[in-house]
Scaffold this active site. Structure first.
Site, mmCIF file in Angstrom:
data_model
loop_
_atom_site.group_PDB
_atom_site.id
_atom_site.type_symbol
_atom_site.label_atom_id
_atom_site.label_comp_id
_atom_site.label_asym_id
_atom_site.label_seq_id
_atom_site.Cartn_x
_atom_site.Cartn_y
_atom_site.Cartn_z
ATOM 1 N N GLU A 148 0.955 -1.063 0.079
ATOM 2 C CA GLU A 148 -0.031 0.019 -0.032
ATOM 3 C C GLU A 148 0.841 1.188 -0.034
ATOM 4 O O GLU A 148 0.556 2.195 -0.730
ATOM 5 C CB GLU A 148 -0.982 0.078 1.146
ATOM 6 C CG GLU A 148 -1.804 1.511 1.299
ATOM 7 C CD GLU A 148 -2.610 1.468 2.465
ATOM 8 O OE1 GLU A 148 -3.323 0.563 2.963
ATOM 9 O OE2 GLU A 148 -2.445 2.579 2.970
ATOM 10 N N THR A 184 -3.044 2.947 5.714
ATOM 11 C CA THR A 184 -4.587 2.983 6.275
ATOM 12 C C THR A 184 -4.623 1.825 7.528
ATOM 13 O O THR A 184 -5.365 1.998 8.371
ATOM 14 C CB THR A 184 -5.665 2.368 5.306
ATOM 15 O OG1 THR A 184 -5.113 0.897 4.792
ATOM 16 C CG2 THR A 184 -5.968 3.332 3.914
ATOM 17 N N SER A 241 0.803 -12.135 7.853
ATOM 18 C CA SER A 241 -0.148 -10.775 7.800
ATOM 19 C C SER A 241 0.146 -10.109 9.188
ATOM 20 O O SER A 241 0.197 -10.455 10.317
ATOM 21 C CB SER A 241 -1.636 -11.390 8.077
ATOM 22 O OG SER A 241 -2.324 -10.430 8.680
#
Ligand code: SF4
Length: 305
Positions: A148, A184, A241
């Site tokens: 991102e 984010t 993750s």
């Protein structure tokens, strides 16, 4: 056994003679990941070949599920030479160079970028145009190398300064205007601390943007209160993750009988000795079906045998 779905909270509860198992109804995919997976499934159901640029989600089991439907995962190195295929851009988003490369190589882009990330890219792009005129800086608070962040930096001709922690503060030129954004999925507390520090030092104008996604940040306080209700807590997530690692830490701090597993095969039934209530949750990249598989496995073993 009874499986009930509490509509008020969307929780799934498995009750039986030995143990009750409850899945956190607010866990599982965030809106953006669901959106990208839906886009992939639409193509696969039409029988189309589809390659995903990078892992569509940080969950190996979900990737395997989509791969059995025909999806392939492509590395960035292989993307350079891919020609005349359909390529999926995942929820994290991509820099403009990826769109250009796709066009040059005759690729059709299936854009799974989360709409929240797309909007953020536009804001970063606009800020960069404004900052260029006043010799200012665009700063992104996020993890260097995260997809991102790479997509966001691409909106600034890769000129944005990426700050991963307060230790990077010395890289900022406080004599020039500053516009700050956050990845984010950053921590709200860490971002606020950074804002306070920049505010104190900025001499030529400072604007900050609240760009942390509440789909993620709201999970922490909710999970903290949910995890307290159980004798044992199972957190299901991908080992790559960062959201899974972070949320598991929250579980462990609040309930020491918390365990992090990838799937049902990693369960250890000693964890449930003399325990009555089991809670299950997962990261924004954990599919509900995987948590249900874990709940079913515990239920079959402890309530049926
Ligand atoms: S965490 Fe938020 S911004 Fe990121 S993909 Fe999910 S919904 Fe979109």
């Amino acid at each position: 056994m009874t499986l009930s779905n509490n509509e008020a909270t969307n929780r799934l509860i498995y009750s039986g003679k030995r143990i009750t198992i409850e899945i956190d109804g607010r866990s599982g995919f965030c809106f953006g990941v669901r959106h990208a997976i839906n886009k992939a499934e639409e193509q696969l159901q039409k029988g189309e070949n589809l390659v995903s640029l990078g892992d569509i989600v940080h969950n190996q089991k979900e990737i395997e599920r989509l791969e059995t439907q025909g999806m392939k995962t492509l590395s960035y190195a292989d993307f350079e030479t891919l020609k005349n295929k359909k390529v999926l851009f995942r929820a994290h988003g991509e820099p403009p160079e990826s769109y250009e490369k796709a066009k040059d190589n005759g690729l059709q882009v299936i854009d799974g970028t989360c709409p929240v990330v797309l909007k953020l890219q536009e804001r970063v792009r606009n800020a960069w145009e404004a900052m260029k005129k006043v010799n200012g800086q665009v700063i992104i608070f996020g993890k260097k190398g995260h997809a991102e962040v790479t997509g966001l930096a691409g909106q600034t001709e890769n000129q944005a300064l990426i700050i991963s922690s307060i230790d990077d503060l010395s890289a900022i030129d406080f004599n020039r205007p500053i516009e700050l954004f956050s990845q984010t999925t950053s921590s709200i507390h860490a971002y606020q601390y950074l804002i306070d520090q920049i505010q104190k030092k900025a001499k030529a104008g400072f604007r900050n943007n609240d760009t942390i996604c509440r789909q993620v940040s709201n999970r922490e306080p909710r999970l903290r209160s949910f995890v307290k209700n159980f004798d044992v807590f199972i957190f299901v997530g991908g080992k790559k993750s960062s959201n899974a690692k972070f949320l598991y830490q929250v579980c462990k701090e609040t309930n020491p009988n918390s365990y992090f597993i990838l799937n049902a095969e990693e369960l250890d039934f000693n964890w449930f000795t003399n325990k009555k209530k089991v809670g299950i949750s997962g990261a924004t990249s954990t599919p509900l079906w995987l948590m249900q598989e874990v709940a079913e496995t515990i239920h079959q073993k402890l309530n049926k045998e």
